[in-house]
Design a protein around this motif. Structure first.
Motif, PDB file in Angstrom:
ATOM      1  N   MET A  68       0.822  -1.205   0.000  1.00 39.83           N
ATOM      2  CA  MET A  68       0.000   0.000   0.000  1.00 39.83           C
ATOM      3  C   MET A  68       0.858   1.258   0.000  1.00 39.83           C
ATOM      4  O   MET A  68       0.351   2.378  -0.087  1.00 39.83           O
ATOM      5  N   GLY A  69       2.173   1.077   0.107  1.00 39.38           N
ATOM      6  CA  GLY A  69       3.080   2.218   0.065  1.00 39.38           C
ATOM      7  C   GLY A  69       3.327   2.867   1.404  1.00 39.38           C
ATOM      8  O   GLY A  69       3.876   3.975   1.471  1.00 39.38           O
ATOM      9  N   VAL A  70       2.950   2.175   2.476  1.00 45.36           N
ATOM     10  CA  VAL A  70       3.116   2.711   3.828  1.00 45.36           C
ATOM     11  C   VAL A  70       4.446   2.238   4.406  1.00 45.36           C
ATOM     12  O   VAL A  70       4.813   1.061   4.255  1.00 45.36           O
ATOM     13  N   ALA A  71       5.169   3.112   5.070  1.00 45.42           N
ATOM     14  CA  ALA A  71       6.417   2.722   5.731  1.00 45.42           C
ATOM     15  C   ALA A  71       6.104   1.720   6.833  1.00 45.42           C
ATOM     16  O   ALA A  71       5.270   1.982   7.705  1.00 45.42           O
ATOM     17  N   VAL A  72       6.749   0.561   6.806  1.00 43.49           N
ATOM     18  CA  VAL A  72       6.498  -0.479   7.807  1.00 43.49           C
ATOM     19  C   VAL A  72       7.831  -1.006   8.312  1.00 43.49           C
ATOM     20  O   VAL A  72       8.777  -1.183   7.539  1.00 43.49           O
ATOM     21  N   TRP A  73       7.892  -1.235   9.619  1.00 39.84           N
ATOM     22  CA  TRP A  73       9.133  -1.692  10.252  1.00 39.84           C
ATOM     23  C   TRP A  73       8.888  -3.018  10.963  1.00 39.84           C
ATOM     24  O   TRP A  73       8.458  -3.044  12.123  1.00 39.84           O
ATOM     25  N   PRO A  74       9.167  -4.155  10.314  1.00 43.00           N
ATOM     26  CA  PRO A  74       9.019  -5.467  10.960  1.00 43.00           C
ATOM     27  C   PRO A  74      10.220  -5.718  11.884  1.00 43.00           C
ATOM     28  O   PRO A  74      11.345  -5.808  11.418  1.00 43.00           O
ATOM     29  N   MET A  75       9.975  -5.850  13.166  1.00 44.91           N
ATOM     30  CA  MET A  75      11.058  -5.948  14.134  1.00 44.91           C
ATOM     31  C   MET A  75      11.322  -7.397  14.518  1.00 44.91           C
ATOM     32  O   MET A  75      10.396  -8.196  14.696  1.00 44.91           O
ATOM     33  N   VAL A  76      12.614  -7.715  14.669  1.00 49.20           N
ATOM     34  CA  VAL A  76      13.018  -9.070  15.047  1.00 49.20           C
ATOM     35  C   VAL A  76      13.743  -9.047  16.388  1.00 49.20           C
ATOM     36  O   VAL A  76      13.214  -9.514  17.401  1.00 49.20           O
TER      37      VAL A  76
END
Length: 286
Positions: free
Chosen positions: A94-102
């Motif tokens: 969708m063009g949204v900044a996303v930060w998948p954290m590990v």
């Protein structure tokens, strides 16, 4: 400029269990994902321009190595867990900044994003969309606020003090003393919310407590404070310009079809057109 920072994991849980009231236990494969995407899209429809969403790619983090009882992914329903990664894919499409954290948690990402954005003089306000009390430590006066979407309550620095009895900067100390059942650490036995606030307002941070006050429990309190203190050093982005929404990627239409919500494509397209009409011509090519 207003920067919106969203707790994607919380939103996923909220929509998953909210849908249960209507589906009678028959979980739609991507129901919660659709709910979160619609929530973010609604923010865009209401003129949000800069949005970042933090997610827990996995529940476990570096904190599990510090305290055996710290929260894990055990007990998360498979139907919910199976939507973690599709949510990240959908937001990115969708063009949204996303930060998948590990190694870090979504909360650490929100704290880091707030820190980075606060250093930009162009940013007038940062809104952290989560009810998680951990994030209260990030609140700064009226510039960085915490918003509970369900209750529609907004906490500024005075609001944090009114709710917890301490300033935002003392929230890690407060949580260390009273504990946080959601995160899996119990706090210090015999110290409740009122006593914790009194001690912190009298002595300041736990490190400043008279040695006899906590005695042998001092080391445990400091460990819990480390668990409660959010990391702000995640290198998520260099400029808030990275959070500006510029429309969906080419992958969004196929993703929307895959999760059986093609109507989202038209809604997103309308927001993109409206955004283009609002942006000054000299800014469009930047």
């Amino acid at each position: 400029m207003i920067v919106h920072l969203v707790d994607g994991t919380y939103e996923l849980f909220r929509h998953f269990y909210g849908l249960r009231r209507f589906t009678k236990g028959r979980d739609r494969p991507y129901g919660a994902v659709v709910g979160v995407l619609q929530t973010v899209l609604q923010m865009l429809e209401q003129d949000a321009t800069h949005i970042g969403v933090a997610t827990d790619h996995v529940i476990e983090s570096f904190r599990n190595g510090l305290w055996d009882g710290y929260k894990t992914g055990d007990g998360i329903e498979p139907a919910l867990f199976e939507q973690f990664h599709p949510l990240e894919e959908g937001l990115a499409a969708m063009g949204v900044a996303v930060w998948p954290m590990v190694e870090l948690e979504a909360d650490d990402a929100l704290a880091s994003a707030a820190r980075i954005a606060s250093e930009d003089a162009r940013v007038d306000k940062m809104c952290i969309w989560t009810p998680d009390k951990d994030l209260a430590q990030c609140v700064q006066d009226d510039r960085v606020v915490q918003i509970d979407r369900r209750s529609k309550k907004i906490l500024n620095a005075e609001g944090v003090r009114a709710k917890f009895g301490v300033a935002p900067t003392l929230m890690p100390d407060y949580l260390a003393l009273v504990g946080d059942a959601a995160d899996g650490y119990p706090g210090i036995a015999g110290i409740g919310a009122v006593t914790a606030a009194q001690l912190l307002n009298r002595h300041g941070a736990i490190e400043n407590f008279p040695p006899a006050l906590l005695g042998a429990r001092r080391a445990l309190a400091l460990l819990f404070k480390k668990l409660a203190t959010l990391r702000t050093d995640a290198p998520l982005f260099r400029s808030v310009d990275a959070l500006r929404w510029n429309g969906p990627t080419d992958a969004f239409a196929s993703f929307a079809a895959r999760i059986d919500v093609p109507r989202l494509v038209d809604r997103v397209a309308k927001v993109r057109v409206a955004l283009t009409e609002k942006v000054p011509i000299e800014t469009r090519s930047a």
